[in-house]
Design a protein around this motif. Structure first.
Motif, PDB file in Angstrom:
ATOM      1  N   PRO A   8       0.666  -1.355  -0.277  1.00 20.14           N
ATOM      2  CA  PRO A   8       0.564  -0.055  -0.311  1.00 20.14           C
ATOM      3  C   PRO A   8       1.127   1.275  -0.235  1.00 20.14           C
ATOM      4  CG  PRO A   8       0.211  -0.879   1.976  1.00 20.14           C
ATOM      5  CD  PRO A   8       1.393  -2.747   1.387  1.00 20.14           C
ATOM      6  N   MET A   9       2.073   1.148  -0.870  1.00 22.36           N
ATOM      7  CA  MET A   9       2.957   2.853  -1.082  1.00 22.36           C
ATOM      8  C   MET A   9       2.583   2.832  -2.643  1.00 22.36           C
ATOM      9  SD  MET A   9       6.592   3.182   0.148  1.00 22.36           S
ATOM     10  CE  MET A   9       5.984   2.809   1.858  1.00 22.36           C
ATOM     11  N   ALA A  10       2.890   4.026  -3.035  1.00 26.41           N
ATOM     12  CA  ALA A  10       2.684   4.229  -4.114  1.00 26.41           C
ATOM     13  C   ALA A  10       4.033   4.433  -4.750  1.00 26.41           C
ATOM     14  CB  ALA A  10       2.260   5.881  -4.301  1.00 26.41           C
ATOM     15  N   ALA A  11       5.570   4.391  -4.114  1.00 29.03           N
ATOM     16  CA  ALA A  11       6.382   4.492  -5.308  1.00 29.03           C
ATOM     17  C   ALA A  11       6.546   2.637  -5.507  1.00 29.03           C
ATOM     18  CB  ALA A  11       7.832   4.660  -4.156  1.00 29.03           C
ATOM     19  N   LEU A  12       5.941   1.803  -4.455  1.00 26.55           N
ATOM     20  CA  LEU A  12       6.240   0.198  -5.070  1.00 26.55           C
ATOM     21  C   LEU A  12       5.198   0.004  -5.948  1.00 26.55           C
ATOM     22  CD1 LEU A  12       6.998  -0.736  -1.067  1.00 26.55           C
ATOM     23  CD2 LEU A  12       8.873   0.597  -2.851  1.00 26.55           C
ATOM     24  N   ASN A  13       4.299   0.767  -6.487  1.00 23.76           N
ATOM     25  CA  ASN A  13       3.469   0.032  -7.549  1.00 23.76           C
ATOM     26  C   ASN A  13       3.282   1.256  -8.652  1.00 23.76           C
ATOM     27  OD1 ASN A  13       1.925  -2.072  -5.960  1.00 23.76           O
ATOM     28  ND2 ASN A  13       1.880  -0.387  -4.574  1.00 23.76           N
ATOM     29  N   ALA A  14       4.288   0.973  -9.413  1.00 26.06           N
ATOM     30  CA  ALA A  14       4.856   1.894 -10.397  1.00 26.06           C
ATOM     31  C   ALA A  14       5.135   1.293 -11.911  1.00 26.06           C
ATOM     32  CB  ALA A  14       6.119   2.719 -10.264  1.00 26.06           C
ATOM     33  N   ILE A  15       5.081   2.848 -13.095  1.00 24.68           N
ATOM     34  CA  ILE A  15       5.243   2.454 -14.041  1.00 24.68           C
ATOM     35  C   ILE A  15       6.652   3.600 -14.399  1.00 24.68           C
ATOM     36  CG2 ILE A  15       4.376   2.871 -16.958  1.00 24.68           C
ATOM     37  CD1 ILE A  15       1.317   3.181 -15.243  1.00 24.68           C
ATOM     38  N   ILE A  16       7.132   2.483 -14.946  1.00 21.81           N
ATOM     39  CA  ILE A  16       9.347   3.121 -14.589  1.00 21.81           C
ATOM     40  C   ILE A  16       9.286   3.852 -16.704  1.00 21.81           C
ATOM     41  CG2 ILE A  16      11.606   2.881 -13.671  1.00 21.81           C
ATOM     42  CD1 ILE A  16      10.115   1.116 -11.986  1.00 21.81           C
ATOM     43  N   SER A  17       9.607   4.532 -16.660  1.00 27.59           N
ATOM     44  CA  SER A  17       9.919   4.920 -17.420  1.00 27.59           C
ATOM     45  C   SER A  17      11.712   5.576 -17.540  1.00 27.59           C
ATOM     46  CB  SER A  17       9.954   6.029 -18.336  1.00 27.59           C
ATOM     47  OG  SER A  17      10.595   6.489 -19.420  1.00 27.59           O
ATOM     48  N   PRO A  18      12.587   4.091 -18.175  1.00 22.29           N
ATOM     49  CA  PRO A  18      14.542   3.711 -18.184  1.00 22.29           C
ATOM     50  C   PRO A  18      15.058   4.822 -18.688  1.00 22.29           C
ATOM     51  CG  PRO A  18      13.584   2.100 -18.942  1.00 22.29           C
ATOM     52  CD  PRO A  18      12.641   2.588 -18.518  1.00 22.29           C
ATOM     53  N   SER A  19      14.167   5.279 -19.924  1.00 22.26           N
ATOM     54  CA  SER A  19      14.791   6.316 -21.282  1.00 22.26           C
ATOM     55  C   SER A  19      14.726   8.134 -20.176  1.00 22.26           C
ATOM     56  CB  SER A  19      13.632   6.136 -22.451  1.00 22.26           C
ATOM     57  OG  SER A  19      14.011   7.281 -23.645  1.00 22.26           O
ATOM     58  N   LEU A  20      15.096   8.502 -21.082  1.00 21.75           N
ATOM     59  CA  LEU A  20      15.964  10.006 -20.930  1.00 21.75           C
ATOM     60  C   LEU A  20      14.821  10.716 -21.998  1.00 21.75           C
ATOM     61  CD1 LEU A  20      19.458  11.244 -21.161  1.00 21.75           C
ATOM     62  CD2 LEU A  20      17.924  10.698 -18.979  1.00 21.75           C
ATOM     63  N   GLU A  21      14.643  10.559 -22.487  1.00 21.43           N
ATOM     64  CA  GLU A  21      12.764  11.074 -23.047  1.00 21.43           C
ATOM     65  C   GLU A  21      12.012   9.723 -22.789  1.00 21.43           C
ATOM     66  OE1 GLU A  21      14.792  12.011 -27.230  1.00 21.43           O
ATOM     67  OE2 GLU A  21      15.755  13.204 -26.486  1.00 21.43           O
ATOM     68  N   PRO A  22      11.407  10.057 -21.890  1.00 19.00           N
ATOM     69  CA  PRO A  22       9.935   9.252 -21.723  1.00 19.00           C
ATOM     70  C   PRO A  22       8.620   9.389 -22.942  1.00 19.00           C
ATOM     71  CG  PRO A  22      10.022  10.978 -20.226  1.00 19.00           C
ATOM     72  CD  PRO A  22      11.204  10.894 -20.576  1.00 19.00           C
ATOM     73  N   SER A  23       8.569   8.510 -23.092  1.00 12.01           N
ATOM     74  CA  SER A  23       7.270   8.615 -24.006  1.00 12.01           C
ATOM     75  C   SER A  23       5.608   8.168 -23.482  1.00 12.01           C
ATOM     76  CB  SER A  23       6.971   6.718 -25.337  1.00 12.01           C
ATOM     77  OG  SER A  23       6.206   6.227 -25.972  1.00 12.01           O
ATOM     78  N   THR A  24       5.401   9.239 -24.007  1.00  8.90           N
ATOM     79  CA  THR A  24       3.825   9.082 -23.226  1.00  8.90           C
ATOM     80  C   THR A  24       2.719   8.703 -23.679  1.00  8.90           C
ATOM     81  OG1 THR A  24       4.261  11.828 -23.039  1.00  8.90           O
ATOM     82  CG2 THR A  24       2.094  10.597 -23.086  1.00  8.90           C
ATOM     83  N   GLU A  25       2.813   7.873 -24.791  1.00 10.54           N
ATOM     84  CA  GLU A  25       1.858   6.242 -25.214  1.00 10.54           C
ATOM     85  C   GLU A  25       2.763   5.547 -24.968  1.00 10.54           C
ATOM     86  OE1 GLU A  25       4.148   8.577 -27.350  1.00 10.54           O
ATOM     87  OE2 GLU A  25       2.388   9.880 -28.060  1.00 10.54           O
ATOM     88  N   GLU A  26       3.594   4.461 -24.372  1.00 13.72           N
ATOM     89  CA  GLU A  26       3.850   3.964 -23.764  1.00 13.72           C
ATOM     90  C   GLU A  26       3.190   4.284 -22.603  1.00 13.72           C
ATOM     91  OE1 GLU A  26       7.773   2.623 -23.788  1.00 13.72           O
ATOM     92  OE2 GLU A  26       7.487   2.883 -25.768  1.00 13.72           O
ATOM     93  N   ILE A  27       3.370   5.604 -21.713  1.00 13.67           N
ATOM     94  CA  ILE A  27       3.336   4.839 -19.737  1.00 13.67           C
ATOM     95  C   ILE A  27       1.738   5.022 -20.042  1.00 13.67           C
ATOM     96  CG2 ILE A  27       2.873   6.843 -18.280  1.00 13.67           C
ATOM     97  CD1 ILE A  27       5.609   7.544 -19.241  1.00 13.67           C
ATOM     98  N   MET A  28       0.788   6.034 -21.189  1.00 14.70           N
ATOM     99  CA  MET A  28      -0.398   5.510 -20.668  1.00 14.70           C
ATOM    100  C   MET A  28      -1.064   4.195 -21.836  1.00 14.70           C
ATOM    101  SD  MET A  28      -1.618   8.725 -20.488  1.00 14.70           S
ATOM    102  CE  MET A  28      -3.562   8.713 -21.022  1.00 14.70           C
ATOM    103  N   ALA A  29      -0.517   3.782 -21.788  1.00 17.33           N
ATOM    104  CA  ALA A  29      -1.087   2.161 -22.945  1.00 17.33           C
ATOM    105  C   ALA A  29      -0.058   1.260 -21.670  1.00 17.33           C
ATOM    106  CB  ALA A  29      -0.090   1.825 -23.458  1.00 17.33           C
TER     107      ALA A  29
END
Length: 240
Positions: A8-29
């Protein structure tokens, strides 16, 4: 990448982008098709998120931003000397000790115990590259650490010291032992995510801030690893 612990901690349930230029489309998908469910969750991006990432996060109710320093100690600095502090022993915890490890982590971070039940799962002890550590003077746990080794890199996590045991050099000694463990495993470059308060703690042992990670959560969610518990500590520091 999607990383869901179920805690029950937000930081431990995450969508993580390792790129310096994160993809909005991938995150939203990922947010649309791989919902974290009923637990608090977050989005992690390197650097400062752009307006598209900010807008996408806000669409899901994630509007709180926290910056965490990414600190690195390069292998060229060499293996640090073995620390000697009041007979402190830093050792790997066995599968039958992970419940004790989880309790010590929670008390070190002064957080409710239920936030750290995931490390108590004995199956985690079998994951390659992951090692849990207990710091003990005279067999009494006073701190914790975790190393995640991959290739020539060692990640340092869950470095804690019980509130009553601070300012005795335990945290520094524990950190040095985790770095040494990385060297022994052939992974001499170490990294960790610190708080702004933690930066001056890790700098004297060779860590330098190289960039920042932004964690985006919903307001009032359990994003911090330093949530004050509402019950008294169950672990006490040895009285020397």
């Amino acid at each position: 990448m999607l990383a869901i612990s179920g805690a029950p901690m937000a930081a431990l349930n995450a969508i993580i982008s390792p790129s310096l230029e994160p993809s909005t489309e991938e995150i939203m998908a990922l947010a649309a098709t791989e919902s974290p469910g009923d637990v608090p969750w977050s989005i992690h991006v390197r650097g400062i998120p752009g307006p598209l990432i900010t807008e996408a996060a806000a669409w899901h109710g994630l509007t709180h931003f926290e910056r965490e320093p990414l600190m690195v100690r390069h292998s060229e600095q060499g293996m640090p000397p073995e620390p000697v502090v009041d007979g402190l022993r830093v050792r790997a915890a066995g599968a039958d000790e992970l419940a004790l490890y989880a309790k010590t982590v929670a008390e070190g971070f002064e957080a409710p115990h239920e936030l750290f039940q995931v490390p108590a799962d004995s199956s985690l002890e079998r994951i390659d590259g992951i090692t849990f550590y207990l710091a003990e003077p005279d067999g009494v746990p006073v701190g914790t650490g975790l190393t995640a080794t991959s290739g020539d890199l060692t990640g340092l996590f869950n470095i804690t010291t019980l509130p009553g045991c601070r300012r005795r050099g335990y945290g520094r000694a524990l950190t040095l032992e985790l770095i040494r463990a990385g060297f022994a495993a052939g992974a001499g470059t170490a990294y960790l995510h610190a708080s702004k308060m933690g930066e001056p703690v890790y700098a004297p042992v060779g860590f330098r801030t190289e960039e920042y990670l932004t964690v985006i959560t919903a307001p009032h969610s359990s994003s911090s690893r330093r949530l004050v518990s509402d019950h008294p500590s169950e672990l006490a520091c040895p009285d020397y």
